[in-house]
Design an enzyme around this catalytic site. Structure first.
Site, PDB file in Angstrom:
ATOM      1  N   ASP A 145      36.507  -4.106  25.548  1.00 18.77           N
ATOM      2  CA  ASP A 145      35.694  -4.465  26.903  1.00 18.77           C
ATOM      3  C   ASP A 145      34.916  -3.208  26.930  1.00 18.77           C
ATOM      4  O   ASP A 145      35.608  -1.629  26.136  1.00 18.77           O
ATOM      5  CB  ASP A 145      36.062  -4.078  28.329  1.00 18.77           C
ATOM      6  CG  ASP A 145      35.292  -5.568  29.587  1.00 18.77           C
ATOM      7  OD1 ASP A 145      33.630  -5.747  28.935  1.00 18.77           O
ATOM      8  OD2 ASP A 145      35.942  -6.106  30.067  1.00 18.77           O
ATOM      9  N   ASP A 159      28.938 -12.798  30.858  1.00 22.18           N
ATOM     10  CA  ASP A 159      29.871 -12.905  32.478  1.00 22.18           C
ATOM     11  C   ASP A 159      29.141 -14.147  32.647  1.00 22.18           C
ATOM     12  O   ASP A 159      30.209 -14.823  33.952  1.00 22.18           O
ATOM     13  CB  ASP A 159      29.434 -11.890  33.302  1.00 22.18           C
ATOM     14  CG  ASP A 159      30.677 -10.517  32.176  1.00 22.18           C
ATOM     15  OD1 ASP A 159      31.716 -11.202  31.598  1.00 22.18           O
ATOM     16  OD2 ASP A 159      31.101  -9.554  33.023  1.00 22.18           O
TER      17      ASP A 159
HETATM   18  C1  DGJ Z   1      33.835  -7.483  31.968  1.00 22.68           C
HETATM   19  C2  DGJ Z   1      33.839  -8.499  31.101  1.00 22.68           C
HETATM   20  O1  DGJ Z   1      32.386  -9.090  30.695  1.00 22.68           O
HETATM   21  C3  DGJ Z   1      34.612  -9.565  31.817  1.00 22.68           C
HETATM   22  O2  DGJ Z   1      34.339 -10.782  31.386  1.00 22.68           O
HETATM   23  C4  DGJ Z   1      35.827  -9.144  32.211  1.00 22.68           C
HETATM   24  O3  DGJ Z   1      36.670  -8.915  31.440  1.00 22.68           O
HETATM   25  C5  DGJ Z   1      35.662  -7.358  33.148  1.00 22.68           C
HETATM   26  N1  DGJ Z   1      35.078  -6.884  32.103  1.00 22.68           N
HETATM   27  C6  DGJ Z   1      37.333  -7.164  33.605  1.00 22.68           C
HETATM   28  O4  DGJ Z   1      36.768  -6.017  34.062  1.00 22.68           O
END
Ligand code: DGJ
Length: 729
Positions: free
Chosen positions: A478, A548
């Site tokens: 990430d 997301d």
């Molecule tokens: C952002 C990501 O896009 C999410 O799927 C998740 O992993 C969060 N970060 C976790 O902090």
């Protein structure tokens, strides 16, 4: 022969199955672009050059072509300061403070295959499916050597371009810009298509007619960004999904970029793309080289859909690498939306047990397992397992999950550091920062300085230790913050502006190390959802978290836009809870499954809280996924609906390369009264053949399905979905 040099006419001609790209070398060694479009047979095409002899008030070049201007000449690789006033690809600053430069042809080389780009992601040749042309040029004034590299992938109508420069002069030089490609089109009557957005609304489509002047998208954020993707397309005003000319340009890079179309006063269009020159410079000592990233270009006269299918093919076959390239990915369940930071190993085991019963194959432990991270305000950089949550340690948890029958995956954010962390206390200088200036945070975090090898080595050793400590088969990498206050205390002043690009090279180096040490690892890139969804990342990870926003209806637009450039099989797509956590929308479980089906597929919810009906639905969804995934991964993708144009429906289709099977997916967005018949026309089938629809048993000719259409059964309610599977009889 996909690359020809006609010595008499001094024309290089690059041919794919259906397109031609050509340029000319003048007697003075200037490279002039001739043509990019549908395939043409001849090389005798220098008559296409129409360069006026005297352009009023514009400095004229006097060479063997007679007096003429460069301001309206189609330049193959435009340079700065030499009487071409449009956007240049190349600019430097020499020891005298001069920024003008030239690119004069010296020689060429044609080779089979395609060399790697040093330190950068790029397409690669498989079984001799590419040929490469290198054009060696120089700037006689300062000894710079410029190598333009073109590779031709005949089978999918793709030509890639990149540039490398070397300082062969006697003094150091500052490189101020080095864009990767320039294509000069003879007309301006095109629409430009770009993918814009923000967090949870990535890659929405915008299409607009070109105007005089410059129109561009860019990022100066150190990552591709939610705001603009680094893919652009140009198409005829009348082009549709299925008809008309379309050009696609996808930059194989994950940092700050620019992609631009400039229309000049003579109605000609210049397209350029590459590393954003904003705040960029690179110091080249004598003998040093700089490699610019690759641009993947395609031309199609089968509409925007044809352009997308070419890009999908090159990315699936010649960009994505490794064990997972040609394999169905495990169906995973990720605990992020199920628990956020509030979990421990007992909760994860509970989820794993229930997931196993439903047929899910892997548990992914997301953010919150390390340091003292119980919110997004701490611990990034402290890559040590929090045993208050993961009781008995990571190996114990992973072994237990494996015993249940699931693989195990883990989340990392290696590029970040929290001010509230042990690592920051020990090394406050390890983040990107300007000494003495305020350090702005986002999500309470700073960016680790991946331009520094010592810092990368430490972070890598932590990631490697964790991955070696248990049977971990998947990593979600990430990245949740853009770069600001870019500087460090290590590089000398003349190299400070290199940090932007050095950072990206550092990310690539880290991911390459990871894949070398753990060749079976399935890597998924992610950046606050889909902020680094680009061709560069696909070289390292065969899948990228798309957004997301997991709401099935929002995803229609996001996935439609993303599919313009990227193959669906690399879209991280999960079924999540309803009401959706981003928009609060309530959608049927079935529709959520159908929308995730073309992607990597998985679940992002608390399976222990689902009704029995939904748990059973998971089993059906997994059956569907298993059945259709080979077709999705290998077939041709056709967009049928357009969620930006109507709220009524969206639809898309996968057709196998041999045209023996097709899958139609349909989502009714808002139900309208008195729409008794929703008929959609299929695409890409084999004329003269018949197809049986598995869902209704009826046999149809390809002609009926494509010209009249297939009747979607009446669906009652908003957000309903339907799929139909056809096999050739
Ligand atoms: C952002 C990501 O896009 C999410 O799927 C998740 O992993 C969060 N970060 C976790 O902090």
């Amino acid at each position: 022969m996909s690359i020809i040099y006609d010595e008499n006419k001094k024309v290089f001609k690059l041919d794919t199955a259906k397109s031609t790209y050509a340029f000319h070398v003048t007697n003075d060694g200037t490279l002039l672009h001739l043509y990019y479009g549908a395939k043409i047979p001849e090389t005798d095409i220098t008559h296409m050059l129409r360069i006026p002899g005297d352009e009023p008030f514009v400095p004229a070049v006097h060479d063997s072509m007679g007096p003429h201007s460069f301001d309206c000449a189609p330049m193959e690789f435009p340079t700065s300061g030499m009487a071409d006033f449009r956007e240049p690809c190349f600019q430097l600053m020499d020891k005298y403070g001069m920024s003008a430069c030239e690119c004069v042809y010296k020689d060429y080389r044609i080779t089979d295959g395609k060399p790697k780009l040093n330190g950068l992601p790029a397409t690669y040749s498989r079984d001799g499916d590419a040929k490469t042309l290198e054009i060696f040029c120089t700037d006689p004034h300062n000894g710079m050597e410029i190598v333009l590299m073109y590779s031709v992938f005949e089978y999918c109508d793709v030509i890639t371009r990149s540039v490398r420069v070397k300082n062969n002069g006697t003094d150091p030089i500052e490189l101020r810009r080095l864009l990767s490609t320039c294509v000069e089109l003879d007309r301006m009557d095109y629409d430009m298509i770009t993918l814009y957005g923000t967090w949870a609304r990535e890659r929405h489509v915008q299409r607009f007619p070109l105007r005089f002047g410059k129109q561009s998208v860019d990022s100066n954020r150190g990552a591709t960004s939610h705001a603009h993707n680094n893919f652009i397309a140009l198409c005829e005003h009348t082009a549709t999904e299925d008809f008309g000319e379309a050009y696609g340009f996808a930059l194989c890079y994950s940092g700050s970029f620019v992609a631009m179309a400039e229309v000049n006063q003579y109605e000609k269009t210049r397209v350029v793309s590459g590393i954003n020159p904003y705040d960029f410079s690179w110091h080249l000592e004598c003998g040093e080289e700089f490699q610019a990233p690759e641009v993947i270009m395609t031309y199609s006269n089968e509409g925007i859909g044809g352009m997308s299918r070419n890009l999908h093919d090159i990315m699936r076959n010649n960009l994505i690498r490794g064990k997972w390239r040609d394999k169905r990915r495990p169906i995973l369940i990720n605990n992020w939306e199920a628990t956020y930071f509030d979990f421990d190993s007992d909760k994860l085991i509970e989820i794993a047990k229930e997931a196993k019963k439903a047929g899910i194959e892997m548990l992914v432990m997301d953010d919150g397992w390390f340091g003292h991270r119980n919110s997004d305000r701490s611990s990034l950089g402290d890559w040590f397992v929090n045993e208050d949550k993961i009781k008995g340690g990571l190996k114990k948890l992973v072994d237990e999950v494996n015993k249940i029958g699931l693989k195990f995956g883990i989340w990392f954010e290696p590029e970040m550091i929290s001010p509230d962390s042990e690592l920051y206390k020990a090394h406050p200088d390890w983040c990107i920062h300007i000494p003495g200036r305020r350090r702005n945070t986002s999500r309470s975090q700073l960016v680790i300085d991946f331009s520094r090898k010592d810092v990368r080595d430490y972070i890598y050793s932590r990631v490697k230790d964790i991955l070696s400590s248990a049977n971990i088969e998947y990593v979600k990498w990430d990245m949740n913050r853009q770069l600001s206050e870019v500087g460090n205390e290590v590089l000398p002043p003349e190299r400070q502006r290199e940090i932007w690009h050095r950072y990206v090279l550092g990310v690539y180096e880290m991911q390459e190390r990871l894949l070398t040490d753990f060749p079976d690892l399935l890597l998924e890139n992610c950046a606050g959802g889909g902020s680094r969804f680009d061709a560069g990342m696909l070289y390292y990870s065969p899948q990228i978290w798309t957004s997301d926003d997991t709401d099935a209806i929002e995803r229609l637009k996001i996935q439609h836009g993303t599919s313009l450039c990227y193959p669906c099989s690399c879209f991280g797509a999960h079924v999540s809870a309803s009401p959706n956590h981003c928009v609060g929308r309530i959608t049927p479980f079935k529709t959520r499954g159908h929308v995730a089906l073309p992607g990597t597929f998985g679940y992002e919810l608390d399976v222990t809280k689902l009704s029995d009906e939904d748990k059973n639905a998971i089993k059906e969804q997994i059956e569907e996924f298993n059945k259709y995934n080979p077709l999705v991964r290998n077939g041709d993708y056709y967009r049928i609906g357009d969620p930006f144009a109507t709220d009524r429906f969206d639809a898309w289709e996968f057709v196998s390369k041999d045209k023996t099977e097709a899958l139609l997916e349909y989502v009714q967005v808002l139900k309208e009264p008195s729409v008794f018949l929703q008929r959609v026309r299929l695409k890409g089938l084999q004329s003269g053949k018949y197809y049986r629809c598995e869902q209704n048993g009826r046999v149809y000719s390809a002609e009926v399905l494509q010209n009249s259409g297939f009747d979607i059964p009446d669906l009652w309610g908003d957000f309903m979905s339907y799929i139909a599977y056809f096999t050739m009889v």
